[in-house]
Design an enzyme around this catalytic site. Structure first.
Site, mmCIF file in Angstrom:
data_model
loop_
_atom_site.group_PDB
_atom_site.id
_atom_site.type_symbol
_atom_site.label_atom_id
_atom_site.label_comp_id
_atom_site.label_asym_id
_atom_site.label_seq_id
_atom_site.Cartn_x
_atom_site.Cartn_y
_atom_site.Cartn_z
ATOM 1 N N GLU A 17 2.726 6.168 -2.634
ATOM 2 C CA GLU A 17 1.279 5.935 -2.560
ATOM 3 C C GLU A 17 0.708 6.744 -1.398
ATOM 4 O OE1 GLU A 17 -0.789 1.890 -2.738
ATOM 5 O OE2 GLU A 17 -1.181 2.488 -0.656
ATOM 6 N N THR A 48 -5.021 5.851 -3.536
ATOM 7 C CA THR A 48 -5.844 4.644 -3.397
ATOM 8 C C THR A 48 -7.329 4.970 -3.581
ATOM 9 O OG1 THR A 48 -6.062 4.858 -1.018
ATOM 10 C CG2 THR A 48 -4.190 3.571 -1.816
ATOM 11 N N TYR A 49 -8.096 3.913 -3.748
ATOM 12 C CA TYR A 49 -9.520 4.056 -4.047
ATOM 13 C C TYR A 49 -10.341 3.268 -3.042
ATOM 14 C CZ TYR A 49 -13.844 3.693 -6.792
ATOM 15 O OH TYR A 49 -15.137 3.751 -7.224
ATOM 16 N N GLY A 108 -10.232 -5.171 -6.122
ATOM 17 C CA GLY A 108 -10.674 -4.739 -4.799
ATOM 18 C C GLY A 108 -11.210 -5.916 -4.000
ATOM 19 N N ALA A 124 -9.984 -8.307 -11.986
ATOM 20 C CA ALA A 124 -9.389 -7.060 -12.483
ATOM 21 C C ALA A 124 -9.162 -7.125 -14.002
ATOM 22 C CB ALA A 124 -8.074 -6.785 -11.758
ATOM 23 N N LYS A 165 -4.285 -11.010 -17.181
ATOM 24 C CA LYS A 165 -4.553 -9.595 -16.869
ATOM 25 C C LYS A 165 -3.597 -8.692 -17.659
ATOM 26 C CE LYS A 165 -3.776 -8.197 -12.467
ATOM 27 N NZ LYS A 165 -4.055 -7.976 -11.034
ATOM 28 N N LYS A 272 2.589 9.719 5.442
ATOM 29 C CA LYS A 272 3.532 10.232 6.461
ATOM 30 C C LYS A 272 4.760 10.799 5.760
ATOM 31 C CE LYS A 272 2.127 7.160 10.159
ATOM 32 N NZ LYS A 272 2.288 5.812 10.657
HETATM 33 P P1 FAD Z 1 -7.377 -9.814 -9.474
HETATM 34 O O1 FAD Z 1 -6.244 -9.582 -10.406
HETATM 35 O O2 FAD Z 1 -8.728 -9.962 -10.043
HETATM 36 O O3 FAD Z 1 -7.017 -11.127 -8.617
HETATM 37 C C1 FAD Z 1 -7.814 -11.479 -7.490
HETATM 38 C C2 FAD Z 1 -7.799 -12.982 -7.287
HETATM 39 O O4 FAD Z 1 -8.526 -13.624 -8.351
HETATM 40 C C3 FAD Z 1 -6.396 -13.603 -7.307
HETATM 41 O O5 FAD Z 1 -6.364 -14.632 -6.355
HETATM 42 C C4 FAD Z 1 -6.277 -14.169 -8.707
HETATM 43 O O6 FAD Z 1 -5.380 -15.281 -8.790
HETATM 44 C C5 FAD Z 1 -7.714 -14.615 -8.970
HETATM 45 N N1 FAD Z 1 -8.080 -14.639 -10.386
HETATM 46 C C6 FAD Z 1 -7.836 -13.695 -11.320
HETATM 47 N N2 FAD Z 1 -8.335 -14.060 -12.515
HETATM 48 C C7 FAD Z 1 -8.916 -15.260 -12.332
HETATM 49 C C8 FAD Z 1 -9.628 -16.163 -13.175
HETATM 50 N N3 FAD Z 1 -9.829 -15.896 -14.464
HETATM 51 N N4 FAD Z 1 -10.103 -17.315 -12.631
HETATM 52 C C9 FAD Z 1 -9.928 -17.596 -11.320
HETATM 53 N N5 FAD Z 1 -9.261 -16.778 -10.473
HETATM 54 C C10 FAD Z 1 -8.775 -15.626 -10.972
HETATM 55 N N6 FAD Z 1 -7.670 -2.358 -2.784
HETATM 56 C C11 FAD Z 1 -8.542 -1.304 -2.707
HETATM 57 O O7 FAD Z 1 -9.698 -1.518 -2.310
HETATM 58 N N7 FAD Z 1 -8.176 -0.038 -3.074
HETATM 59 C C12 FAD Z 1 -6.930 0.240 -3.538
HETATM 60 O O8 FAD Z 1 -6.632 1.393 -3.858
HETATM 61 C C13 FAD Z 1 -5.975 -0.812 -3.623
HETATM 62 N N8 FAD Z 1 -4.705 -0.610 -4.085
HETATM 63 C C14 FAD Z 1 -3.836 -1.659 -4.222
HETATM 64 C C15 FAD Z 1 -2.559 -1.427 -4.752
HETATM 65 C C16 FAD Z 1 -1.649 -2.475 -4.877
HETATM 66 C C17 FAD Z 1 -0.275 -2.203 -5.466
HETATM 67 C C18 FAD Z 1 -2.000 -3.786 -4.447
HETATM 68 C C19 FAD Z 1 -0.993 -4.915 -4.551
HETATM 69 C C20 FAD Z 1 -3.265 -4.021 -3.929
HETATM 70 C C21 FAD Z 1 -4.200 -2.974 -3.815
HETATM 71 N N9 FAD Z 1 -5.496 -3.186 -3.318
HETATM 72 C C22 FAD Z 1 -6.386 -2.132 -3.230
HETATM 73 C C23 FAD Z 1 -5.897 -4.511 -2.823
HETATM 74 C C24 FAD Z 1 -6.561 -5.372 -3.940
HETATM 75 O O9 FAD Z 1 -7.729 -4.751 -4.389
HETATM 76 C C25 FAD Z 1 -6.848 -6.748 -3.346
HETATM 77 O O10 FAD Z 1 -5.640 -7.439 -3.093
HETATM 78 C C26 FAD Z 1 -7.809 -7.642 -4.121
HETATM 79 O O11 FAD Z 1 -8.093 -8.787 -3.309
HETATM 80 C C27 FAD Z 1 -7.290 -8.165 -5.440
HETATM 81 O O12 FAD Z 1 -7.233 -7.214 -6.396
HETATM 82 P P2 FAD Z 1 -6.509 -7.526 -7.823
HETATM 83 O O13 FAD Z 1 -6.695 -6.327 -8.652
HETATM 84 O O14 FAD Z 1 -5.141 -8.036 -7.599
HETATM 85 O O15 FAD Z 1 -7.477 -8.708 -8.348
#
Ligand code: FAD
Length: 289
Positions: A17, A48-49, A108, A124, A165, A272
């Site tokens: 990454e 990343t975004y 995000g 997501a 998801k 890095k």
């Molecule tokens: P989701 O899958 O939507 O989950 C978020 C929260 O909502 C979780 O607690 C989940 O349990 C809850 N949830 C989901 N669906 C429901 C529902 N129907 N009802 C109630 N609750 C629900 N962030 C950035 O800004 N840029 C990046 O490039 C980036 N890259 C990442 C790469 C990886 C591998 C990881 C692990 C994280 C990354 N993140 C990034 C961070 C991420 O955006 C955050 O952790 C964010 O808080 C959650 O994103 P998610 O896509 O997991 O969200």
């Protein structure tokens, strides 16, 4: 190439990454780091975004560089928090133009004071459904959290949301960093038990800066095992020693994962290349193609 095809090969895969330059920051240092990382022949490089406000302008630029000039498959991260469907459509168009076939679909984090679920894409999974409908040829990944997402109280609920998801159309998952492989093995067993069968890439963060790690773990809710804490306590104030110890710890984690049948590891390189090179040198015969 689609990442689901890369992951279908029955052999160890290491991917990296990187993050794009911040808005208006020079592109050259990132390009140099990415080109050096690409020479390690990772399975793919994810970009990343949004971090630092760079948005997709720089994400798609770096992804285009990865695909076009480095000859490595790119995975572009895309977040939907506070986004409109028009914005997502324009992001998809930019990625298509950059020749990117793989997207990590993320919610995000919302800016302070904003409810992340108040927009057009509350989770997501909503972005995944949108992309499946509007860009059906993309290979889609999503994030998952072996130690539970910080906003969710119970791991079981988080996994139920993850299942929704994945069922919306994900091809693979990448985990948040973890430092105790047992957390990952237990989590993977739970996912499989709930019928989540897509490949799960293990996210590994080589920690080479003692001060940084306490802050990162606090933000992400990641547990630091006592074995790792001892390393940080002993070597945290000695950068060259912490570098040696961090590289050794990450290498050991990766070898243990491969030895236990996990085939895909995603290394958070923090741009890095010198650290990634040292890890890859330790894995040379293990990941030889
Ligand atoms: P989701 O899958 O939507 O989950 C978020 C929260 O909502 C979780 O607690 C989940 O349990 C809850 N949830 C989901 N669906 C429901 C529902 N129907 N009802 C109630 N609750 C629900 N962030 C950035 O800004 N840029 C990046 O490039 C980036 N890259 C990442 C790469 C990886 C591998 C990881 C692990 C994280 C990354 N993140 C990034 C961070 C991420 O955006 C955050 O952790 C964010 O808080 C959650 O994103 P998610 O896509 O997991 O969200």
């Amino acid at each position: 190439m689609k990442i689901k095809e890369i992951l279908s090969a029955d052999r160890p895969s290491v991917s990296f990454e990187v993050f794009p330059p911040k808005k208006d920051a020079p592109f050259t240092p990132v390009k140099r780091a990415v080109a050096r990382l690409a020479r390690q022949r990772p399975s793919f490089i994810s970009v990343t975004y949004g971090a630092g406000g760079g948005g997709n302008v720089n994400t798609s630029r770096v992804a285009a560089f990865v695909e076009g000039e480095c000859g490595v498959t790119a995975l572009a991260h895309l977040t939907c928090v506070c986004a409109t469907s028009a914005k997502i459509r324009s992001e998809i168009a930019a990625l298509r133009k950059a020749g990117v076939e793989n997207v990590l679909a993320l919610r995000g984090d919302a800016p302070p004071g904003v409810d992340p679920s108040s927009g057009e894409f509350p989770h997501a999974a909503d972005l995944v459904r949108f992309l499946r409908k509007n860009a059906p040829r993309l290979c889609l990944g999503g994030a998952c959290y072996p130690e539970c997402h910080p906003e969710c109280e119970h791991l079981e609920d988080d996994i139920a949301h993850l299942k929704d998801k994945v069922d919306a159309g994900l091809d693979f998952l990448t985990t948040q960093m973890f430092f105790d492989n047992n957390d990952f093995y237990r989590y993977l067993a739970k996912l499989r038990g709930k019928g989540i069968t897509v490949p799960v890439l293990a996210g590994i963060m080589p920690v080479t800066n003692g001060r940084q790690i306490a802050r990162i773990c606090k933000l992400s809710g990641t547990y630091l095992p006592s074995r790792f804490k001892a390393i940080v306590d002993r070597f945290g104030d000695n950068p060259p020693a912490m570098l040696d110890a961090g590289v050794a710890y990450a290498t050991e984690q990766i070898i243990d994962l491969f030895a236990n049948g996990v085939n895909a590891v995603h290394v958070y390189t923090m741009n890095k290349p010198e650290i990634a090179e040292r890890i890859m040198a330790n894995l040379r015969s293990i990941v030889a193609r």
